[in-house]
Design a protein around this motif. Structure first.
Motif, mmCIF file in Angstrom:
data_model
loop_
_atom_site.group_PDB
_atom_site.id
_atom_site.type_symbol
_atom_site.label_atom_id
_atom_site.label_comp_id
_atom_site.label_asym_id
_atom_site.label_seq_id
_atom_site.Cartn_x
_atom_site.Cartn_y
_atom_site.Cartn_z
ATOM 1 N N GLU A 74 -31.074 -18.921 25.363
ATOM 2 C CA GLU A 74 -31.477 -18.988 23.956
ATOM 3 C C GLU A 74 -30.297 -18.744 23.023
ATOM 4 O OE1 GLU A 74 -36.026 -17.496 23.606
ATOM 5 O OE2 GLU A 74 -34.605 -16.036 24.402
ATOM 6 N N ILE A 75 -29.483 -17.761 23.356
ATOM 7 C CA ILE A 75 -28.324 -17.451 22.508
ATOM 8 C C ILE A 75 -27.313 -18.591 22.568
ATOM 9 C CG2 ILE A 75 -26.370 -15.885 22.166
ATOM 10 C CD1 ILE A 75 -28.274 -13.641 23.190
ATOM 11 N N SER A 76 -27.037 -19.092 23.747
ATOM 12 C CA SER A 76 -26.091 -20.204 23.906
ATOM 13 C C SER A 76 -26.547 -21.417 23.102
ATOM 14 C CB SER A 76 -25.953 -20.591 25.375
ATOM 15 O OG SER A 76 -25.414 -19.534 26.114
ATOM 16 N N ASN A 77 -27.834 -21.741 23.205
ATOM 17 C CA ASN A 77 -28.376 -22.887 22.459
ATOM 18 C C ASN A 77 -28.319 -22.660 20.961
ATOM 19 O OD1 ASN A 77 -28.904 -24.344 24.785
ATOM 20 N ND2 ASN A 77 -31.011 -23.635 24.935
ATOM 21 N N SER A 78 -28.594 -21.445 20.513
ATOM 22 C CA SER A 78 -28.541 -21.141 19.078
ATOM 23 C C SER A 78 -27.128 -21.302 18.530
ATOM 24 C CB SER A 78 -29.025 -19.711 18.813
ATOM 25 O OG SER A 78 -30.400 -19.602 19.064
ATOM 26 N N LEU A 79 -26.138 -20.839 19.291
ATOM 27 C CA LEU A 79 -24.744 -20.996 18.866
ATOM 28 C C LEU A 79 -24.379 -22.475 18.753
ATOM 29 C CD1 LEU A 79 -23.141 -18.185 21.031
ATOM 30 C CD2 LEU A 79 -23.453 -18.163 18.542
ATOM 31 N N LYS A 80 -24.788 -23.242 19.751
ATOM 32 C CA LYS A 80 -24.517 -24.682 19.753
ATOM 33 C C LYS A 80 -25.214 -25.363 18.573
ATOM 34 C CE LYS A 80 -25.041 -28.755 22.646
ATOM 35 N NZ LYS A 80 -25.573 -29.268 23.926
ATOM 36 N N ASP A 81 -26.462 -24.972 18.302
ATOM 37 C CA ASP A 81 -27.242 -25.576 17.216
ATOM 38 C C ASP A 81 -26.593 -25.395 15.854
ATOM 39 O OD1 ASP A 81 -29.115 -26.416 19.060
ATOM 40 O OD2 ASP A 81 -30.578 -24.851 18.572
ATOM 41 N N VAL A 82 -25.840 -24.315 15.656
ATOM 42 C CA VAL A 82 -25.185 -24.085 14.363
ATOM 43 C C VAL A 82 -23.717 -24.517 14.383
ATOM 44 C CG1 VAL A 82 -26.780 -22.256 13.675
ATOM 45 C CG2 VAL A 82 -24.646 -21.655 14.847
ATOM 46 N N GLY A 83 -23.320 -25.227 15.432
ATOM 47 C CA GLY A 83 -21.993 -25.820 15.464
ATOM 48 C C GLY A 83 -20.887 -24.934 15.996
ATOM 49 N N LEU A 84 -21.243 -23.846 16.681
ATOM 50 C CA LEU A 84 -20.218 -22.972 17.251
ATOM 51 C C LEU A 84 -19.981 -23.318 18.716
ATOM 52 C CD1 LEU A 84 -21.347 -19.567 15.737
ATOM 53 C CD2 LEU A 84 -19.516 -21.041 14.937
ATOM 54 N N LEU A 128 -19.113 -21.831 22.333
ATOM 55 C CA LEU A 128 -19.124 -20.599 23.119
ATOM 56 C C LEU A 128 -17.875 -20.580 23.983
ATOM 57 C CD1 LEU A 128 -20.550 -18.019 24.018
ATOM 58 C CD2 LEU A 128 -21.801 -19.400 25.691
ATOM 59 N N GLU A 129 -17.040 -19.582 23.771
ATOM 60 C CA GLU A 129 -15.780 -19.483 24.509
ATOM 61 C C GLU A 129 -15.869 -18.554 25.707
ATOM 62 O OE1 GLU A 129 -12.481 -18.637 22.006
ATOM 63 O OE2 GLU A 129 -12.522 -20.635 21.147
ATOM 64 N N GLU A 130 -16.628 -17.485 25.559
ATOM 65 C CA GLU A 130 -16.646 -16.487 26.625
ATOM 66 C C GLU A 130 -17.855 -15.577 26.444
ATOM 67 O OE1 GLU A 130 -13.629 -13.020 28.322
ATOM 68 O OE2 GLU A 130 -13.033 -14.247 26.611
ATOM 69 N N VAL A 131 -18.347 -15.060 27.550
ATOM 70 C CA VAL A 131 -19.399 -14.047 27.520
ATOM 71 C C VAL A 131 -18.896 -12.883 28.366
ATOM 72 C CG1 VAL A 131 -21.791 -13.498 28.041
ATOM 73 C CG2 VAL A 131 -21.192 -15.792 27.271
ATOM 74 N N ARG A 132 -18.886 -11.699 27.767
ATOM 75 C CA ARG A 132 -18.372 -10.501 28.441
ATOM 76 C C ARG A 132 -19.468 -9.443 28.533
ATOM 77 N NH1 ARG A 132 -13.178 -9.528 24.504
ATOM 78 N NH2 ARG A 132 -12.154 -11.529 24.860
ATOM 79 N N ASP A 133 -19.253 -8.512 29.435
ATOM 80 C CA ASP A 133 -20.086 -7.309 29.456
ATOM 81 C C ASP A 133 -19.672 -6.422 28.293
ATOM 82 O OD1 ASP A 133 -21.833 -7.454 31.672
ATOM 83 O OD2 ASP A 133 -20.223 -6.902 33.045
ATOM 84 N N ALA A 134 -20.640 -5.745 27.698
ATOM 85 C CA ALA A 134 -20.304 -4.753 26.677
ATOM 86 C C ALA A 134 -19.522 -3.639 27.366
ATOM 87 C CB ALA A 134 -21.572 -4.197 26.038
ATOM 88 N N PRO A 135 -18.407 -3.209 26.785
ATOM 89 C CA PRO A 135 -17.559 -2.230 27.467
ATOM 90 C C PRO A 135 -18.244 -0.896 27.755
ATOM 91 C CG PRO A 135 -16.766 -2.654 25.230
ATOM 92 C CD PRO A 135 -17.877 -3.611 25.493
ATOM 93 N N ASP A 136 -19.181 -0.521 26.909
ATOM 94 C CA ASP A 136 -19.847 0.767 27.128
ATOM 95 C C ASP A 136 -21.165 0.638 27.895
ATOM 96 O OD1 ASP A 136 -20.940 -0.582 24.960
ATOM 97 O OD2 ASP A 136 -21.558 1.249 23.946
ATOM 98 N N ARG A 137 -21.597 -0.600 28.207
ATOM 99 C CA ARG A 137 -22.834 -0.813 28.963
ATOM 100 C C ARG A 137 -22.689 -1.991 29.921
ATOM 101 N NH1 ARG A 137 -24.112 0.914 24.177
ATOM 102 N NH2 ARG A 137 -24.521 -0.819 22.836
ATOM 103 N N PHE A 191 -21.207 -12.168 23.211
ATOM 104 C CA PHE A 191 -20.909 -13.595 23.145
ATOM 105 C C PHE A 191 -19.753 -13.820 22.176
ATOM 106 C CE2 PHE A 191 -25.043 -13.424 24.897
ATOM 107 C CZ PHE A 191 -25.251 -14.605 25.567
ATOM 108 N N ILE A 192 -18.733 -14.534 22.645
ATOM 109 C CA ILE A 192 -17.566 -14.839 21.817
ATOM 110 C C ILE A 192 -17.624 -16.338 21.521
ATOM 111 C CG2 ILE A 192 -15.060 -14.820 21.671
ATOM 112 C CD1 ILE A 192 -15.282 -12.179 23.145
ATOM 113 N N ALA A 193 -17.792 -16.655 20.234
ATOM 114 C CA ALA A 193 -17.934 -18.051 19.832
ATOM 115 C C ALA A 193 -17.027 -18.308 18.641
ATOM 116 C CB ALA A 193 -19.390 -18.340 19.470
#
Length: 69
Positions: free
Chosen positions: A34-44, A46-55, A62-64
């Protein structure tokens, strides 16, 4: 999407007058897709997806970027 919902209640007690306020909240967590599609839908892009450093393993970051012209 019941699995994506988290509900919780928080109760506040005010010392000055003993008033009690209860707040019920529900958060909805979007899936990776859902997040990936939403980013794409607004023209961004997606470059990378990382774990949150504290969790790690519990939260994704999501880095877009907007494509360069």
């Amino acid at each position: 999407m019941q699995d994506s919902l988290v509900s919780f209640r928080w109760t506040y007690v005010f010392e000055s007058d003993g008033a009690i306020i209860t707040s019920d909240s529900t958060l909805r967590f979007s899936s990776y897709e859902e997040i990936s599609n939403s980013l794409k839908d607004v023209g961004l892009t997606l470059e990378e997806v990382r774990d949150a450093p504290d969790r790690p393993g519990r939260e994704l970051v999501f880095i877009a970027r907007r494509p360069t012209a």
